[in-house]
Design a protein around this motif. Structure first.
Motif, mmCIF file in Angstrom:
data_model
loop_
_atom_site.group_PDB
_atom_site.id
_atom_site.type_symbol
_atom_site.label_atom_id
_atom_site.label_comp_id
_atom_site.label_asym_id
_atom_site.label_seq_id
_atom_site.Cartn_x
_atom_site.Cartn_y
_atom_site.Cartn_z
ATOM 1 N N CYS A 235 85.258 43.919 12.441
ATOM 2 C CA CYS A 235 83.846 45.056 12.739
ATOM 3 C C CYS A 235 84.247 46.049 12.285
ATOM 4 C CB CYS A 235 83.379 44.807 14.050
ATOM 5 S SG CYS A 235 82.605 43.290 14.682
ATOM 6 N N GLY A 239 82.871 47.213 9.157
ATOM 7 C CA GLY A 239 81.599 48.401 9.340
ATOM 8 C C GLY A 239 82.039 49.605 8.013
ATOM 9 N N PRO A 243 75.452 47.212 5.189
ATOM 10 C CA PRO A 243 75.222 47.302 6.655
ATOM 11 C C PRO A 243 74.069 45.424 6.621
ATOM 12 C CG PRO A 243 73.794 48.786 5.720
ATOM 13 C CD PRO A 243 74.722 49.163 4.587
ATOM 14 N N PRO A 246 76.823 42.690 7.212
ATOM 15 C CA PRO A 246 76.766 41.280 8.595
ATOM 16 C C PRO A 246 75.595 40.317 9.378
ATOM 17 C CG PRO A 246 77.725 43.740 8.791
ATOM 18 C CD PRO A 246 76.971 43.243 8.053
ATOM 19 N N GLN A 247 74.718 41.285 9.381
ATOM 20 C CA GLN A 247 73.367 40.494 9.342
ATOM 21 C C GLN A 247 73.207 38.952 8.729
ATOM 22 O OE1 GLN A 247 69.850 42.940 9.261
ATOM 23 N NE2 GLN A 247 71.011 44.655 9.783
ATOM 24 N N THR B 314 79.805 47.981 14.885
ATOM 25 C CA THR B 314 79.141 47.769 13.672
ATOM 26 C C THR B 314 79.268 45.999 15.098
ATOM 27 O OG1 THR B 314 81.298 48.658 12.567
ATOM 28 C CG2 THR B 314 80.114 46.135 12.471
ATOM 29 N N ARG B 316 77.243 46.243 17.798
ATOM 30 C CA ARG B 316 76.232 46.273 18.102
ATOM 31 C C ARG B 316 74.706 46.170 17.670
ATOM 32 N NH1 ARG B 316 77.448 50.644 23.284
ATOM 33 N NH2 ARG B 316 78.155 49.070 24.526
ATOM 34 N N HIS B 317 74.648 46.146 15.990
ATOM 35 C CA HIS B 317 73.578 46.814 15.968
ATOM 36 C C HIS B 317 73.543 45.971 14.638
ATOM 37 C CE1 HIS B 317 74.697 51.415 17.611
ATOM 38 N NE2 HIS B 317 73.227 50.648 18.014
ATOM 39 N N LEU B 318 74.448 46.045 13.596
ATOM 40 C CA LEU B 318 74.706 44.905 12.611
ATOM 41 C C LEU B 318 74.741 43.258 12.931
ATOM 42 C CD1 LEU B 318 76.919 46.881 10.193
ATOM 43 C CD2 LEU B 318 74.141 47.086 10.699
#
Lengths: 320, 320
Positions: A235, A239, A243, A246-247, B314, B316-318
Motif C-alpha cells: 500500500c 501510495g 491516486p 488503486p481505485q 493508502t 483507507r483513502h484509495l
C-alpha cells in the motif's frame, strides 16, 4: 468455571474474551478494568460485565484468572502493577493455587519472561508499594502464574465495541509456557497453570497450540508479521503512484491489502518486540521475491510458473 | 441492443458476460463457441445460450459483437481465425458498420496491436483460407473493429460454471482504444467502435475507464500483477517452512494470499506478456520493502511506523 475473570484494558480481543466467557458460562463474575472513565462507564452497561471499578487493584483482588488485553508494550508493566493485588487463594478455579494471568499479545518471548519475573518478584515480597501487604508468601503457597497466550483472531478493527462472542471459534490460540521449570513442587504447579490456561482458551472455542515463546515468535514472524509487512509496504508503494490507480483495483488487491488498514502504532510495537525473527522472515521472503523477479527478467517463464505453482500448492493444501 | 453477441472460449469471465448480457437484455441471441464438445453441450443447455455450434466460423457469422474470453496468449490467434467470418453488415448493432470484437485479457498492448492488425489484414483481403471468401471489402465498408477490454472482476476460480450475471456490477472495466487513428472516415468509425464497446461494458454494470493499452498495462502491473506476485511468492516462501505453520494462521494471511490460489499457467502468460511493466513494478516495490527492512534493522521505529501509516492511509483513502 472461574468464580471471577478480570479483563484488563479491553480492546477488540479483550471484550471478545469477556463476551465469549459470558456466552459459554466460564465465569460467575466478569470484572473489567479500562484506563478511561468513559470507557469503564460504557462497558459497565454491557451484559458481559458485572463490574468495572476504577481501581486496578480492586478489579483483580478477587480474580481467579486475569486476562491482560493491552498492547504488547503495556503487558509486562500491567502485570507488575497488578501482581501485589492478586489473591493468593482465589475462589473457584481449576488451578488449585494462586491466580492465573494470561494475555493476548502478538509477541511472546519478551512478555513471558518479563511477566514471569514480575510475578516472581511480587511473590517473594520484593515488590514495591502495595506489594508489601501481599508479599512474603512462598512459591508453593498461592503464587500467581503467568501463561502467555496469543489468539490468531485479530482484525484490522480495534476497540472494545468491535468484540464478538464467537471471535475465537475454530481459530488457533497459541499458549506459550516458559521452558524453564523450577523445583519439583513449583514445576507441578507450573504444569497445572499451563494446562488450566490452555483449557480456558479451548473453552472459548480456540484450537490451542502449545509452543515455547521463542518458537511462537518465529512462527508468527512468518505467518502474521511478514504478511502485515507485505500488505503495508504494498500500500505504501501504491501510495506513490497516481491516486486513481488503486481505485481501479479488483477484489484481489482489496483482499491482499486488507490488513494494511491495521493500527500503525500497535504494529510498530509488534515489529519492535519481534525484530530479529521478523528480519529473518523478511530476508527469506526477499530472496524468494528476488528469485521470481530474476526469473522474469531473464525470460525463464518455466521458473516463473514453478513459483506460482508452488504458491498455489501451499495456498491450497496448507491454507485451505 | 445487439442482434447477436458471440462469446468465444468462455471461462469464468466469458460465461459471466453471457449471463450478464442475457439478464440485462443486451442481445436477442447469444451464441457461444467452446473448444471442447462436452463443454459446448453443457453450455447449450444454459438459459444464457441460444446456440453453441462446433464451427467457430458459424458461431461468429451473424455476430454484431464478439467477446473473446480466452487466455491472453490465445486472443490474437483467435481474432485472426474468426476475422474472415465476421459479418460486414451485422443486423441490429449500435455500431453502424462492421462487427465489433472485444476481449477480457489482463494485458492489452500486445493484444490490441495484434488484433488490430489481424482485422486489418482480413479486411484488405490478405487473410488466408476462409478469408478469401469474405476478403476484399474496403475499410469504410463494414470493416470489423477490435477494441480491447479488461474487466477487473476476476477470481481465483476458473471455469465457465463459476460465472455470475452480476460479476461486473460496480467493477472497473478498462477499455483500451489504440492511440493511432487512421484516415478521417476510418477515424470516425474507430471513435464509434470505441464508444460502442465502452457502452457495452457499461451496460454490463461496469465503471468504464478508457486508457491507452500501454497505460493500462502499466496500471495493472501495479494494482493487479504485483499483488499476484506478492501473494504467490509469500505462499511459495511459506511452503519452505514447517507445513503446520500456515495452518495456524488467522484471517490476515488467508486474505493476503487468496489470489495465490489462481491458475499458475494463466498467470505465467500474463507475466510474460506484461514483463517490462511488471519488472518496473517489482523493482519499485522491492525498494519500498528494502527500506522497511533496513529501518527495522537499524531500530528506526519511527520510520517503521511511518511506512505502516502511509500504507494505512493508502488503504483507507484509495481502497476504501
Amino acid at each position: 468455571m472461574f468464580a471471577q475473570i478480570t479483563v484488563i484494558a479491553p480492546g477488540l480481543l479483550g471484550s471478545s474474551v469477556a463476551q465469549a466467557a459470558r456466552a459459554r458460562g466460564l465465569a460467575r463474575r466478569i470484572v473489567i478494568w479500562a484506563r478511561r472513565a468513559e470507557v469503564r462507564e460504557q462497558i459497565a452497561a454491557q451484559a458481559w460485565c458485572d463490574a468495572a471499578p476504577a481501581s486496578r487493584a480492586e478489579a483483580v483482588s478477587g480474580a481467579a484468572l486475569v486476562v491482560i488485553a493491552a498492547p504488547v508494550t503495556q503487558i509486562v508493566p500491567l502485570v507488575r502493577e497488578i501482581a501485589p493485588s492478586l489473591p493468593p487463594r482465589p475462589a473457584l478455579s481449576p488451578f488449585p493455587s494462586g491466580a492465573l494471568v494470561t494475555d493476548v499479545g502478538s509477541v511472546k518471548a519478551e512478555i513471558c519472561r518479563g511477566a514471569h519475573e514480575a510475578l516472581a518478584v511480587a511473590s517473594s515480597g520484593g515488590g514495591s508499594g502495595e506489594a508489601g501487604a501481599a508479599g512474603g508468601r512462598g512459591q508453593r503457597e498461592g503464587r500467581a502464574h503467568f501463561v502467555g497466550a496469543h489468539p490468531m483472531a485479530g482484525s484490522e478493527k480495534t476497540g472494545w465495541e468491535h468484540g464478538q462472542a464467537d471471535l475465537f471459534e475454530g481459530r488457533t490460540c497459541f499458549v506459550t509456557p516458559l521452558a524453564e521449570a523450577g523445583p519439583e513442587a513449583t514445576s507441578e504447579a507450573v504444569a497445572n497453570a499451563n494446562e488450566a490456561v490452555a483449557q480456558f482458551w479451548r473453552a472459548l472455542g480456540s484450537r490451542v497450540v502449545r509452543v515455547a515463546p521463542e518458537e511462537h515468535d518465529e512462527i508468527v514472524a512468518h505467518i502474521s508479521h511478514l504478511p502485515q509487512a507485505l500488505a503495508s509496504t504494498l500500500c505504501a508503494a501504491l501510495g506513490r503512484q497516481h491516486p486513481d490507480w488503486p481505485q481501479y483495483a479488483g477484489a484481489g488487491l482489496r483482499d491482499t491489502t486488507r490488513i494494511a488498514g491495521s493500527d500503525p502504532q500497535l504494529w510498530r510495537t509488534i515489529f519492535e518486540q519481534n525484530r530479529e525473527a521478523v528480519l529473518r522472515a523478511l530476508d527469506t521472503y526477499a530472496a524468494e521475491l528476488r528469485e521470481f523477479r530474476d526469473a522474469l527478467a531473464r525470460r525463464d517463464y518455466a521458473a516463473v510458473a514453478a513459483t506460482l505453482a508452488k504458491g498455489q500448492d501451499t495456498r491450497r493444501h496448507l491454507l485451505a
